[in-house]
Design an enzyme around this catalytic site. Sequence first.
Site, PDB file in Angstrom:
ATOM      1  CG  ASP A  75      -0.199  -0.027   2.541  1.00  0.00           C
ATOM      2  OD1 ASP A  75       0.740  -0.851   2.666  1.00  0.00           O
ATOM      3  OD2 ASP A  75      -0.516   0.772   3.440  1.00  0.00           O
ATOM      4  CD  GLU A 142       4.067   0.906   7.065  1.00  0.00           C
ATOM      5  OE1 GLU A 142       4.887   1.238   7.938  1.00  0.00           O
ATOM      6  OE2 GLU A 142       3.692   1.691   6.170  1.00  0.00           O
TER       7      GLU A 142
END
Length: 435
Positions: A75, A142
């Site tokens: 991400d 994250e």
Amino acid sequence: MDTMILARHLAEALTFPTVEGNEEAKENFLAFLTRTYPRVHGELSVEVVGTYSRIYRWKGKNTERLPVLLTAHYDVVPVEEGTQHHWTCPPFSGEIREDFVYGRGALDDKNQVICILEALERALEKGEEPQRDVYFALGHDEEVGGKEGAQAMAKVFQARGLSFSYVLDEGGAVVEDALPGFFQPFAFVGVAEKGSSMVELRVQGEGGHSSMPAGPSSVAILAQAIARLTDHPMKLRLTPAVEKLLQELSGVGGVQGFLLRRPRLFFPLLGRSLEKISTMNAMLRTTMAVTRIQGGEADNLLPQEAWALVNVRLLPGDTLEEVLQEMKKIVEDLPVVMKRITTEEASSLSPTDTAEFKALKELIGEIFPKIPVLPYIMAGSSDSRKYEPCSKNIFRFSAVKLTSSDLTTVHGTDERVSLENLETMARFYEELLRK
Ligand SMILES: [Zn+2]
């Protein structure tokens, strides 16, 4: 390994805007990985966790040895509105220009994802077999706390009673100009992360018209409290990781070489000069920084209420509760109400006097000869701390060589990675897989 193929794979990976909330991009990204790395996805066991995270397991020859865990996340943070046109290439175009791959995620952290998978694919191609089980935890959230990804994957490992020799995540790197006064690169391995918590200061006042003030206003009292906290920083403290860092620095010279060799003995003296360097100061104490303040709405009214928020960055070993108590003591005589808004404690501190740290240090030495390896405490946080229940050795290091100006592109404009760095990083993982 063909660097151009590697670069093209990363470039394509960067075209998926895998930001929070974009589920479609995450699905497409995962499909891209599956078709780009057919051996990895055909020969390793792949387990889906939290819909978009994956655990890969490559079975090793020797089941006696503890497995290792590599982690990375795909991400990315969004590109700040209005800054797109400052980029050399559009942030999600995946362009390769003059030996650099440009795009959001080029350094944080798709480069790591791609290099790990590339190294695995090549090893499988050559028919290699790892010495021990290798796990790769690929996280998808994250940047927003890692709850559904890393945290869920850690729970899976825990439920299976798995314990890892070490965990290796993003974080440190080889930085060419990190320390003032030292004109050489160092390889920084993160062995802990500070905690980042928010504390609110609130003052209730009488209010009324500013033409007839009675005593200091809520804003004035708040200002006094802030000034008091600023004048009373938390105590300097030498953690084993930073002690080791300073000792390593003494070996490479510098005027303070003698003192640095015995940092604990000379800490009262060393601390005073080191705290002037903001990066060192952050590694030596819990810091407090006022980030927001508000009070008053009209030119001629005494505000009834004023508040400020303090970002407290906790050094491993300090808890927010202890720090809060100290903060309260500093402003004891002022009518200030203090309370925690968010709590994130510091991570644990991985030891550096272990075989695991030594092995990582040697591996870094193979890829970056003659560059000293220093442990350090990270100011930011990563997925890695979620794996604390599964290993006492948690290291944060990416095998890339950067300058401090390269580091500002992470979460910023013109994030990019050089082809040379990509090649080095993939080589690092290839070597690691053979250990
Ligand atoms: Zn990251």
